[in-house]
Scaffold this active site. Structure first.
Site, PDB file in Angstrom:
ATOM      1  N   ASP A   6      13.976  19.741  61.709  1.00 62.56           N
ATOM      2  CA  ASP A   6      14.634  20.752  61.632  1.00 62.56           C
ATOM      3  C   ASP A   6      14.149  22.328  62.145  1.00 62.56           C
ATOM      4  O   ASP A   6      13.614  22.472  62.815  1.00 62.56           O
ATOM      5  CB  ASP A   6      13.872  21.536  60.077  1.00 62.56           C
ATOM      6  CG  ASP A   6      14.565  21.996  58.579  1.00 62.56           C
ATOM      7  OD1 ASP A   6      15.045  22.928  59.458  1.00 62.56           O
ATOM      8  OD2 ASP A   6      14.240  21.591  57.900  1.00 62.56           O
ATOM      9  N   GLU A  41      22.754  19.325  57.684  1.00 57.74           N
ATOM     10  CA  GLU A  41      22.689  20.433  57.234  1.00 57.74           C
ATOM     11  C   GLU A  41      23.837  22.719  57.222  1.00 57.74           C
ATOM     12  O   GLU A  41      25.235  21.778  56.636  1.00 57.74           O
ATOM     13  CB  GLU A  41      21.337  21.637  56.884  1.00 57.74           C
ATOM     14  CG  GLU A  41      20.875  21.945  56.035  1.00 57.74           C
ATOM     15  CD  GLU A  41      19.382  22.925  55.678  1.00 57.74           C
ATOM     16  OE1 GLU A  41      19.698  23.670  54.042  1.00 57.74           O
ATOM     17  OE2 GLU A  41      19.108  23.359  56.402  1.00 57.74           O
ATOM     18  N   GLU A  71      18.665  23.430  48.195  1.00 58.58           N
ATOM     19  CA  GLU A  71      17.240  23.400  48.308  1.00 58.58           C
ATOM     20  C   GLU A  71      16.839  25.319  47.876  1.00 58.58           C
ATOM     21  O   GLU A  71      15.933  25.419  47.991  1.00 58.58           O
ATOM     22  CB  GLU A  71      16.572  23.484  49.461  1.00 58.58           C
ATOM     23  CG  GLU A  71      17.109  24.033  50.596  1.00 58.58           C
ATOM     24  CD  GLU A  71      16.803  23.663  51.800  1.00 58.58           C
ATOM     25  OE1 GLU A  71      16.750  24.864  52.983  1.00 58.58           O
ATOM     26  OE2 GLU A  71      16.261  22.813  52.462  1.00 58.58           O
TER      27      GLU A  71
END
Length: 585
Positions: free
Chosen positions: A351, A400, A406
């Site tokens: 991430d 993503e 989220e």
């Protein structure tokens, strides 16, 4: 901004080879006085899709035809075929422009910082650039000069013709390209994020079905790096339980991780994702000394494959969660991935990257190749969009690059916008590659959602992601009717065939996907009023007779309407922000 115009004298040198068409004859690439023009033939009518000024064209090669065929273990289609005619222009500065006219679009490479003209489009949907590509696609966005915009960019033309601009065939010596708005609406400059060249600009063209079903991004990318892969690493799609949406900091809590592992086991899901802060597990008193290795072992003992999270440590670092700085140096990366393989970790979620620079692109490719060496799957988050890597590196199960579920955990913005945004994504972001939206929540996170139960369930088949992370709490999933639990247990995450059935960006979407002999038809209403979604199923071959339909009942106390009709309907009434799924075995 540098604007390069065509030299008229170059027409003589180029001669008869200045034009090429796609093998099916629908798309034309032609040199004209204003530059290279790309046009599309819809029946008997031909219309301009895009033009781009180029430097003096001195000469060009005769078009050569190339056929494309390959298999994918992830994505919208298991066997992909296409063909293109390639033409290479020599420019006045000695550089070359290579153009490929495919049956469903055009790809080109060789230019750096140049204009493209989409003023013939009647509408567009544009995403404002951020390094994580998380935002909305408003219709006809108002832009300022030099405002940076992101791929993919969708354009509409008369006659139900659409074009989607993105990028493919990204290599380790490239930087990602973005669009920059000009003063004139519909004119953009395409610039790499640095001195390096971009990949191949890739323009998908055709009907809405042609665009949505296209595999052009992977068609125009590098083939599988077979030397990196063993069979067990190229067939790893599936559904995962995911802790972050409900608990935020839950991955440092051994007892919470156990709940998600137990849910995955009960629903027969293959994966569990242990998110950020697992490196702090031993510091939490209630864990009684349990560590990530204990959590991984617990999952493996239950028959569940664990994926764990890392901070890339090139983007958000200060104030961000860890673990950090474990993957940046090759020797540290090698040590970490070897440890993951040793303890039984199946994959890594990495991430917080920092955009489209070559630093990011090269780093991501290095991560994919090192992970493949250690038989690890990779899911990129907070990262640039897919640019064809899933064909080359099939251990890249998802990315993503989307404003997903989220965000219910972050700010209240998504509550009112989600339904329309959800109905945009099948026409934009999900066209270009697997999308880790993290769908399906029947309860609320930090901020509420107002989409219906059937809308949420539909997202699991409407969206394609090599690993589909389910967002909701274990107690929510486990309290659903047995038919819903059975649906989730059987849900595929990679597809043999994808067919667009109906819809329009931001309003509604109906998609059919097939895995083996089972079809899933998923539809959502993106609007705030009830509407009936109609669709044609003539293109769906060999439909079975075992049919289950999941709809909204309209009763909050008993929200499901689950039926088993004798035939597949072609019209379903949806409530505001509602949806449906039809499973046909």
């Amino acid at each position: 901004m540098r604007k390069i115009l065509l030299s008229i004298v170059s027409l003589i040198a180029i001669g008869a080879f200045a034009q090429t068409t796609s093998p099916n004859g629908k798309i034309s690439v032609e040199q004209k006085s204003e530059g290279i023009e790309i046009s599309y033939k819809n029946g008997k009518t031909s219309q301009t899709i895009m033009t781009m000024p180029v430097s003096s064209l001195v000469s060009c090669t005769k078009a050569k035809k190339v056929k494309v065929a390959y298999d994918m273990t992830l994505g919208k289609k298991s066997h992909c075929t296409n063909a293109y005619n390639e033409i290479i222009y020599t420019l006045g500065d000695g550089k070359t422009l290579t153009v490929r006219a495919y049956n469903d679009g055009v790809a080109w490479s060789g230019l750096h910082d140049y204009n493209v003209n989409f003023t013939s489009a009647s509408a567009n949907w544009l995403l404002k650039w951020t390094d994580s590509y998380e935002g909305f696609f408003p219709r006809n966005r108002e832009t300022k000069k030099d405002e940076r915009l992101a791929y993919p960019a969708l354009f509409e033309y008369s006659g139900n013709v659409f074009a989607l601009l993105s990028e493919s065939c990204m290599k380790a010596d490239n930087a990602g390209t973005s669009m920059y708005a000009d003063d004139n609406k519909g004119i953009f400059s395409l610039r790499p994020d640095g001195k390096e060249n971009g990949g191949w600009q890739t323009l998908i063209i055709g009907s809405m079905a042609d665009v949505v079903e296209s595999t052009l991004i992977t068609d125009n990318s590098e083939p599988l790096k077979a030397e990196l892969y063993e069979p067990q690493l190229t067939n790893q799609s599936g559904v995962a339980a995911w802790v972050y949406w409900a608990y935020n900091h839950g991955s440092n809590d051994f007892s919470i991780i156990k709940k998600y592992v137990d849910m995955a086991a009960e629903l027969h899901l293959p994966y569990v994702l242990i998110d950020a802060e697992w490196d702090e597990m031993d510091k939490v008193a209630s864990n009684n000394g349990k560590t990530i290795e204990d959590a991984v072992k617990y999952a493996i003992d239950k028959g569940i494959k664990p994926i764990i999270w890392y901070n890339s440590s090139v983007g958000w670092i200060n104030g961000a969660p860890g673990p950090k700085f474990r993957l940046n140096k090759p020797e540290n990366r090698e040590k970490e991935f070897a440890w993951c393989e040793k303890i039984g970790v199946t994959g890594v979620k990495i991430d917080f990257f920092s955009g489209d620079t070559n630093l990011n692109i090269k780093y991501m490719i290095e991560l994919l190749e090192c992970a493949a060496k250690h038989h690890l799957l990779v899911n990129f988050h907070g990262a640039t969009i897919p640019r064809g890597w899933q064909r080359t590196y099939p251990n890249l199960v998802s990315t993503e690059g989307v404003y997903g579920a989220e965000w219910y955990n972050n700010v209240p913005t998504f509550t009112d916008k989600a339904a329309s945004h959800n109905a945009m994504l099948p026409f934009t972001r999900n066209v270009i590659g697997s999308m880790d939206y993290t769908p399906c929540a029947f309860t609320d996170s930090q901020h509420p959602h107002i989409t219906s139960h059937a809308h949420e369930l539909a997202l699991t088949a409407l969206y394609e992601s090599g690993i589909q992370h389910l967002a909701d709490r274990p107690e929510s999933f486990l309290s659903q009717p047995s038919e819903v639990k059975d649906y989730l247990s059987a849900l595929p995450a990679a597809w043999d065939e994808t067919i667009f059935l109906s819809g329009y960006p931001g309003e509604s979407a109906v998609m059919a996907r097939r895995k083996g002999t089972t079809w899933y038809i998923a539809g959502i209403n993106g609007e705030d009023s009830a509407k009936t979604l109609s669709f044609n199923i003539k293109r769906l071959n060999k439909l079975g007779k075992d049919i289950v339909i999941f709809e909204d009942s309209g009763d909050k106390s008993s929200p499901w309407k689950i039926t088993k009709p004798s035939a597949v309907p072609t019209r379903i009434a949806c409530q505001a922000r509602g949806g449906f799924v039809i499973q046909i075995k």
